[in-house]
Design an enzyme around this catalytic site. Structure first.
Site, PDB file in Angstrom:
ATOM      1  N   ASP A   4       0.859  -1.177   0.000  1.00  0.00           N
ATOM      2  CA  ASP A   4       0.000   0.000   0.000  1.00  0.00           C
ATOM      3  C   ASP A   4       0.908   1.244   0.000  1.00  0.00           C
ATOM      4  O   ASP A   4       2.082   1.161   0.373  1.00  0.00           O
ATOM      5  CB  ASP A   4      -0.861  -0.045   1.273  1.00  0.00           C
ATOM      6  CG  ASP A   4      -1.644   1.219   1.491  1.00  0.00           C
ATOM      7  OD1 ASP A   4      -2.335   1.651   0.558  1.00  0.00           O
ATOM      8  OD2 ASP A   4      -1.569   1.788   2.606  1.00  0.00           O
ATOM      9  N   ASP A  46      -1.768  -0.543   6.011  1.00  0.00           N
ATOM     10  CA  ASP A  46      -2.027   0.090   7.311  1.00  0.00           C
ATOM     11  C   ASP A  46      -3.508   0.201   7.652  1.00  0.00           C
ATOM     12  O   ASP A  46      -3.848   0.605   8.747  1.00  0.00           O
ATOM     13  CB  ASP A  46      -1.409   1.493   7.360  1.00  0.00           C
ATOM     14  CG  ASP A  46      -2.157   2.467   6.474  1.00  0.00           C
ATOM     15  OD1 ASP A  46      -2.401   2.131   5.291  1.00  0.00           O
ATOM     16  OD2 ASP A  46      -2.534   3.553   6.952  1.00  0.00           O
TER      17      ASP A  46
END
Ligand SMILES: [Mg+2]
Length: 284
Positions: free
Chosen positions: A12, A220
């Protein structure tokens, strides 16, 4: 014969490889350099658009495949594998595997909504770059890149919550998947980062059938859960802004102590160390 293990890192961007506040990746640069040198691909996988990821990829000096719009499509540089992967089409310099219909399809679906009046919402395509910039806080150039969605349509909601629920239900009935983000509703199809990761890992395997593929997913937040669940190893990057996402899996999970790119480096270091210990013991 001993099979080689090929590590793949799917990461990500915001809050993981990039600092949540400054968008800097400096704290991960040494590790990125080392990974590139040792032949471990780092594959960006993000809710961002193709235009945004191309821009970021340049700044990272990254030449690997990348995955856009939350797993809606995988972009592979032409020639990256020996053969064009089955099910992909050529778009510019890329082999593209898409998992959902193009944006145009979703735009047209939205015009068929009858339960809610169309002045209760504004689609992204109706907004100017200036208006998008005002809504998102991005500058003009960033807003242009963010507005170039290929596989879905963001919507600014102006009606009340009840109307929104009707709107979402009607679109769901028509086969759309509607996600509620911070400021926007995202209308697209069924896709997620987990499906895209699994598909791309299979292409690496097809390209190099003798290798053992080991995938590492790094994220996250909530929209990273699908890939964090399916990867061989999950690395959760701690955030100063929110709790780490909850996973169902119980093994091969790392949670960084540090935030953003510093946590990214710390976690990858730990995983690589563990991995080389395992490889050594396998070799006996
Ligand atoms: Mg993130």
């Amino acid at each position: 014969m001993q099979a080689d293990t090929e590590l793949l890192i799917f990461t990500d961007m915001d809050g993981s490889l990039l600092c949540h506040e400054t968008y800097s990746h400096t704290a991960a640069d040494d590790m990125l350099f080392l990974l590139e040198k040792t032949g471990v691909p780092v594959i960006p996988i993000s809710s961002k658009t193709k235009a945004e990821l191309l821009y970021l990829r340049d700044s990272l000096n990254n030449k690997h495949p990348f995955i856009i719009e939350n797993g809606a499509a995988v972009f592979i540089p032409i020639g990256y594998f020996d053969e064009q992967p089955f099910g992909t089409e050529v778009v510019g310099e890329f082999w593209v595997k898409k998992f959902v219909h193009n944006r145009h399809y979703w735009q047209s679906l939205i015009t068929h909504v009858s339960s809610v009046d169309s002045h209760k919402f504004t689609t992204f395509s109706e907004l100017t770059v200036g208006q998008i910039s005002e809504l998102t806080g991005l500058d003009q150039e960033e807003s242009k890149r963010a507005s170039r969605r290929l596989y879905g349509e963001p919507i600014v909601w102006k009606g009340d919550d009840d109307e929104m629920i009707h709107f979402i239900e009607e679109l769901n009935d028509m086969g759309a998947n509607v996600l509620r983000g911070g400021r926007f509703l995202h209308v697209s199809g069924e896709s997620d980062k987990g499906l895209a990761l699994t598909w791309l890992a299979e292409q690496y395997k097809e390209d190099n059938p003798n290798s053992l593929i080991k995938t590492i997913a790094i994220g996250d937040s909530q929209n990273d859960v699908a890939m964090l669940e399916v990867a061989d190893v999950a690395l959760i990057i701690s955030s100063p802004a929110h709790q780490p996402p909850k996973l169902e899996r119980r093994t091969n999970i790392y949670i960084s102590e540090k935030f953003g790119p510093a946590g990214w480096t710390q976690g990858v270091e730990e995983i690589l160390e563990q991995h080389s210990t395992q490889t050594e013991s396998l070799k006996g």
